[in-house]
Design a protein around this motif. Sequence first.
Motif, PDB file in Angstrom:
ATOM      1  N   ARG A  18     -29.253  23.523  19.401  1.00 11.39           N
ATOM      2  CA  ARG A  18     -30.703  23.440  19.227  1.00 11.39           C
ATOM      3  C   ARG A  18     -31.395  22.793  20.426  1.00 11.39           C
ATOM      4  O   ARG A  18     -32.439  23.268  20.893  1.00 11.39           O
ATOM      5  CB  ARG A  18     -31.021  22.636  17.965  1.00 11.39           C
ATOM      6  CG  ARG A  18     -30.537  23.270  16.680  1.00 11.39           C
ATOM      7  CD  ARG A  18     -30.748  22.334  15.498  1.00 11.39           C
ATOM      8  NE  ARG A  18     -30.254  22.898  14.257  1.00 11.39           N
ATOM      9  CZ  ARG A  18     -30.319  22.282  13.075  1.00 11.39           C
ATOM     10  NH1 ARG A  18     -30.869  21.076  12.996  1.00 11.39           N
ATOM     11  NH2 ARG A  18     -29.843  22.855  11.979  1.00 11.39           N
ATOM     12  N   THR A  19     -30.814  21.711  20.914  1.00 15.89           N
ATOM     13  CA  THR A  19     -31.466  20.940  21.967  1.00 15.89           C
ATOM     14  C   THR A  19     -31.427  21.658  23.317  1.00 15.89           C
ATOM     15  O   THR A  19     -32.388  21.572  24.096  1.00 15.89           O
ATOM     16  CB  THR A  19     -30.794  19.558  22.091  1.00 15.89           C
ATOM     17  OG1 THR A  19     -30.802  18.905  20.821  1.00 15.89           O
ATOM     18  CG2 THR A  19     -31.524  18.685  23.105  1.00 15.89           C
ATOM     19  N   LEU A  20     -30.330  22.354  23.594  1.00 11.59           N
ATOM     20  CA  LEU A  20     -30.135  22.948  24.918  1.00 11.59           C
ATOM     21  C   LEU A  20     -30.348  24.457  24.931  1.00 11.59           C
ATOM     22  O   LEU A  20     -29.954  25.131  25.877  1.00 11.59           O
ATOM     23  CB  LEU A  20     -28.722  22.619  25.422  1.00 11.59           C
ATOM     24  CG  LEU A  20     -28.409  21.124  25.557  1.00 11.59           C
ATOM     25  CD1 LEU A  20     -26.967  20.918  26.027  1.00 11.59           C
ATOM     26  CD2 LEU A  20     -29.383  20.438  26.521  1.00 11.59           C
ATOM     27  N   ARG A  32     -26.374  19.804  31.809  1.00  9.49           N
ATOM     28  CA  ARG A  32     -27.222  19.086  30.865  1.00  9.49           C
ATOM     29  C   ARG A  32     -26.365  18.527  29.728  1.00  9.49           C
ATOM     30  O   ARG A  32     -25.378  19.134  29.309  1.00  9.49           O
ATOM     31  CB  ARG A  32     -28.289  20.003  30.266  1.00  9.49           C
ATOM     32  CG  ARG A  32     -29.301  20.522  31.271  1.00  9.49           C
ATOM     33  CD  ARG A  32     -30.243  19.421  31.747  1.00  9.49           C
ATOM     34  NE  ARG A  32     -31.256  19.970  32.631  1.00  9.49           N
ATOM     35  CZ  ARG A  32     -31.123  20.055  33.961  1.00  9.49           C
ATOM     36  NH1 ARG A  32     -30.007  19.645  34.549  1.00  9.49           N
ATOM     37  NH2 ARG A  32     -32.102  20.550  34.701  1.00  9.49           N
ATOM     38  N   CYS A  89     -23.868   8.301  18.671  1.00  5.82           N
ATOM     39  CA  CYS A  89     -23.316   9.482  19.344  1.00  5.82           C
ATOM     40  C   CYS A  89     -21.890   9.208  19.800  1.00  5.82           C
ATOM     41  O   CYS A  89     -20.989  10.016  19.569  1.00  5.82           O
ATOM     42  CB  CYS A  89     -24.191   9.868  20.537  1.00  5.82           C
ATOM     43  SG  CYS A  89     -23.430  11.105  21.608  1.00  5.82           S
ATOM     44  N   VAL A 133     -26.834  16.357  25.758  1.00  9.10           N
ATOM     45  CA  VAL A 133     -27.793  16.110  24.680  1.00  9.10           C
ATOM     46  C   VAL A 133     -28.116  14.624  24.555  1.00  9.10           C
ATOM     47  O   VAL A 133     -29.286  14.256  24.394  1.00  9.10           O
ATOM     48  CB  VAL A 133     -27.236  16.627  23.334  1.00  9.10           C
ATOM     49  CG1 VAL A 133     -28.273  16.472  22.229  1.00  9.10           C
ATOM     50  CG2 VAL A 133     -26.797  18.077  23.448  1.00  9.10           C
ATOM     51  N   THR A 180     -33.976  12.237  27.351  1.00  9.02           N
ATOM     52  CA  THR A 180     -35.305  12.784  27.624  1.00  9.02           C
ATOM     53  C   THR A 180     -35.615  12.562  29.104  1.00  9.02           C
ATOM     54  O   THR A 180     -34.943  11.777  29.790  1.00  9.02           O
ATOM     55  CB  THR A 180     -36.376  12.125  26.750  1.00  9.02           C
ATOM     56  OG1 THR A 180     -36.350  10.702  26.964  1.00  9.02           O
ATOM     57  CG2 THR A 180     -36.115  12.404  25.275  1.00  9.02           C
ATOM     58  N   THR A 208     -30.971  10.463  12.488  1.00 10.31           N
ATOM     59  CA  THR A 208     -31.348  11.417  13.530  1.00 10.31           C
ATOM     60  C   THR A 208     -32.350  10.790  14.489  1.00 10.31           C
ATOM     61  O   THR A 208     -32.264  10.962  15.709  1.00 10.31           O
ATOM     62  CB  THR A 208     -31.956  12.694  12.903  1.00 10.31           C
ATOM     63  OG1 THR A 208     -30.967  13.318  12.076  1.00 10.31           O
ATOM     64  CG2 THR A 208     -32.389  13.671  13.984  1.00 10.31           C
ATOM     65  N   LEU A 268     -26.436  20.279  17.116  1.00 13.97           N
ATOM     66  CA  LEU A 268     -27.421  19.510  17.869  1.00 13.97           C
ATOM     67  C   LEU A 268     -27.497  20.001  19.313  1.00 13.97           C
ATOM     68  O   LEU A 268     -28.582  20.112  19.894  1.00 13.97           O
ATOM     69  CB  LEU A 268     -27.072  18.018  17.821  1.00 13.97           C
ATOM     70  CG  LEU A 268     -27.386  17.316  16.499  1.00 13.97           C
ATOM     71  CD1 LEU A 268     -26.664  15.983  16.405  1.00 13.97           C
ATOM     72  CD2 LEU A 268     -28.898  17.102  16.353  1.00 13.97           C
ATOM     73  N   PHE A 271     -30.997  10.626  22.203  1.00 14.76           N
ATOM     74  CA  PHE A 271     -31.295  11.864  22.916  1.00 14.76           C
ATOM     75  C   PHE A 271     -31.705  11.567  24.362  1.00 14.76           C
ATOM     76  O   PHE A 271     -32.436  10.604  24.630  1.00 14.76           O
ATOM     77  CB  PHE A 271     -32.440  12.618  22.236  1.00 14.76           C
ATOM     78  CG  PHE A 271     -32.049  13.342  20.977  1.00 14.76           C
ATOM     79  CD1 PHE A 271     -31.543  14.628  21.031  1.00 14.76           C
ATOM     80  CD2 PHE A 271     -32.188  12.729  19.739  1.00 14.76           C
ATOM     81  CE1 PHE A 271     -31.190  15.296  19.872  1.00 14.76           C
ATOM     82  CE2 PHE A 271     -31.826  13.394  18.570  1.00 14.76           C
ATOM     83  CZ  PHE A 271     -31.323  14.680  18.639  1.00 14.76           C
TER      84      PHE A 271
END
Length: 245
Positions: free
Chosen positions: A118-120, A84, A93, A86, A50, A43, A115, A48
């Motif tokens: 949660r992220t978006l 957007r 990925c 992730v 950023t 993970t 994922l 990711f």
Amino acid sequence: MNARGIPGFLGGALLDLLLPPRCHICRTQCSGADPLHICDDCTAQLPFITEPFCSVCGVPFSATGDSHPCGRCLTDPPPFQAARAVFTHTGSCRDLLHAFKYAGQAHLRRPLGLLAARTLVSFAGHCRADLLLPVPLHRARLRSRGFNQALLLAELLSRHWQIPLQRQALLRTRPTVPQMELDRNARLHNLNDAFAVASPALVADRRIILVDDVTTTGSTLRECALVLKRAGAAAVFAVTISHAP
């Protein structure tokens, strides 16, 4: 008593004891407490996205600083409000998405979708969407692959974000060459007139989030958003799992 006769939590604990889940990336045993089934080490290495990134299309920037619109979105604004992703489409990925999409490993929609959910989640809340729409596959591609990866992801996002899913509002009207097999110039024209809205009543005055697996040039999202806006959609946003760097 077998696992089926044990209440859900205990049954799951027993199954994890007998068949410990393995990380989807490195295949080492990992805790069954998190339904991602991706170990902490893997993970931490996921690419990711950023800040900074384009505040419109979401393309990641290599420089430091604040997020802002990219040059393309300034000179040729897309028909969607914002998109957007992730991850950048690299490393583990990319490997997970390829296994999911091309190797028939449909179960990977769970870690990828979770994922994204949660992220978006903040972005989804900002959109104030009325509907989620998956980017459709042409029926020939759907028969060949056996599933639409965007629909599988959208089903999970719909449950987690509590946004209704409309499966058939957007249609693929003709087969197209996969975007990743084309150069940038060919990608920009490959999808012209490839999508249609089944009925304007399904999308008129609605705020919509498009869902797809990968953004390359953004041509797919642009074409889908254009069709939806022409049919009367109030606003169109997009989420994907990864974005080409």
